[in-house]
Enzyme design. Structure first.
Site, PDB file in Angstrom:
ATOM      1  CB  SER A 198     -53.006 -54.657 -53.453  1.00 44.87           C
ATOM      2  OG  SER A 198     -51.921 -55.314 -52.822  1.00 44.87           O
ATOM      3  CG  HIS A 226     -55.479 -52.565 -56.550  1.00 49.16           C
ATOM      4  ND1 HIS A 226     -56.591 -53.325 -56.234  1.00 49.16           N
ATOM      5  CD2 HIS A 226     -54.426 -53.418 -56.493  1.00 49.16           C
ATOM      6  CE1 HIS A 226     -56.228 -54.563 -55.980  1.00 49.16           C
ATOM      7  NE2 HIS A 226     -54.913 -54.650 -56.140  1.00 49.16           N
ATOM      8  CE  LYS A 257     -56.172 -56.763 -58.742  1.00 51.38           C
ATOM      9  NZ  LYS A 257     -55.383 -57.553 -59.681  1.00 51.38           N
TER      10      LYS A 257
END
Length: 359
Positions: A198, A226, A257
């Site tokens: 991240s 992610h 996300k």
């Protein structure tokens, strides 16, 4: 009033602690954006470009996603009303779980109110005292905390270094077996890693990690927070990107996300999910995911499937940002994801650059 005075006296250490954080440029201050996380937001009435959002595909304020959240809100209300094992499980949750399982090429899935909660509950359900976890040294804080809460022995291996992982596995190949009583089950061993890290945006060496796990008989748990929606031909994540679907038993990710909603999930085979629904404290002892978030995530999954051009545009913009920053003389880390790491230096230097960008 007496309780308040006692509490205040007990917290007398806070001013000095805050001063220490301030002196080291580590005291965090919240930034309040006025409006949705679009490419441009207002802060204190002043327009700013937003380059720090996880809203990678622009879905958090997409009309179709917002409409789906409204529809779920109208049909199910604001909150689920209870934990999943009481009356909080909605048919909407199950439909979402089926969609996630299909995206991840798994038999089953389960959703959590947050991704952090999924990690800190799932790892302790898989391993405990007497077991061992091999954890990348730059894993997300939720993975680190999940490892600590498990009570298992934690071995941190060098970041994204499959050779270091193999050395650790070999070093502990017979770990504690000589001391175990006759007939005792062998200790469980778990490898835990982010797929996309991240902070730096780099990818874990997943093909090598999976091969090592299979050779040494270890479980593997990956965090696709992610990567979901960003990597792979259909946006399924890094496992799809590397062609590893079906070879990782525990696949965790987030709805907050690229999917633009909120919540977390774990996907795997049916036995895994049946076990976690009983033993995962992050699932058992909390109110279920809000219906609006579940409805929004369902619509986002449709867009991820039907609009691959969003991923193509995202990666084009990432390449443009990386190239432009390098042309300006900045040190930019290599990335195959939506996370672009620009190295500035010490905390004070980074804060100064941030202030100049704000100005």
């Amino acid at each position: 009033m007496r309780c308040a005075r006692v509490s205040a006296t007990g917290l007398g250490w806070l001013p000095e602690a805050l001063d220490g954080l301030r002196d080291r440029d580590l005291l965090r201050v919240l930034t309040y954006c006025q409006g949705a996380p679009d490419p441009e937001v207002e802060i204190d009435g002043v327009p700013h470009l937003l380059l720090a959002s996880n809203n990678y595909l622009g879905l958090a304020n997409d009309p179709a996603v917002v409409a789906a959240a409204h529809a779920a809100l109208d049909a199910y209300g604001v909150g689920a009303g209870a934990s999943r094992l009481v009356t909080g499980s909605l048919d909407l949750h199950r439909r979402l779980e089926e969609r996630i399982a299909a995206l991840k090429h798994c038999e089953d899935a389960m959703v959590f109110p947050t991704g952090f909660q999924a990690n800190v509950g799932t790892i302790p359900a898989l391993v405990g005292r007497g077991d061992i976890v091999f954890s990348d040294e730059l894993n997300h804080a939720s993975l680190i905390d999940g490892c600590r809460l498990s009570g298992a022995e934690v071995v941190r291996y060098a970041h994204a270094d499959a050779d270091a992982l193999e050395a650790a596995l070999l070093e502990r190949a017979n770990w504690r077996m000589t001391d175990a009583p006759i007939g005792a089950s062998p200790p469980r061993r778990l490898i835990v890693t982010d797929t996309v890290f991240s902070m730096d945006g780099d990818l874990a060496p997943l093909p090598a990690i999976v091969e090592l796990a299979e050779r040494h008989g270890c479980m593997v748990m990956v965090d696709e927070a992610h990567a979901t929606g960003v990597l792979g031909p259909t946006g399924a994540g890094a496992l799809e990107h590397f062609g590893l679907e079906g070879r990782v038993p525990v696949v965790m990710g987030t709805l907050s996300k690229a999917l633009g909603a909120q919540g977390g999930y774990v996907a795997g085979d049916r036995d895994l999910c049946d076990y976690l629904r009983t033993r995962d404290r992050g699932f058992v002892f909390t109110t279920a995911l809000a219906p609006a978030a579940a409805g929004a995530a369902m619509a986002s999954l449709d867009i991820v499937r039907d609009q691959p051009e969003r991923r193509a545009r995202l990666h084009a913009l990432v390449a443009r940002l990386v190239g432009g920053a390098r042309d300006l003389g900045y040190t930019v880390l290599p990335t195959d994801s939506a996370v672009v790491g620009v190295l500035i230096g010490e905390a004070a230097d980074a804060l100064a650059v941030g202030a100049s960008l704000r100005a």
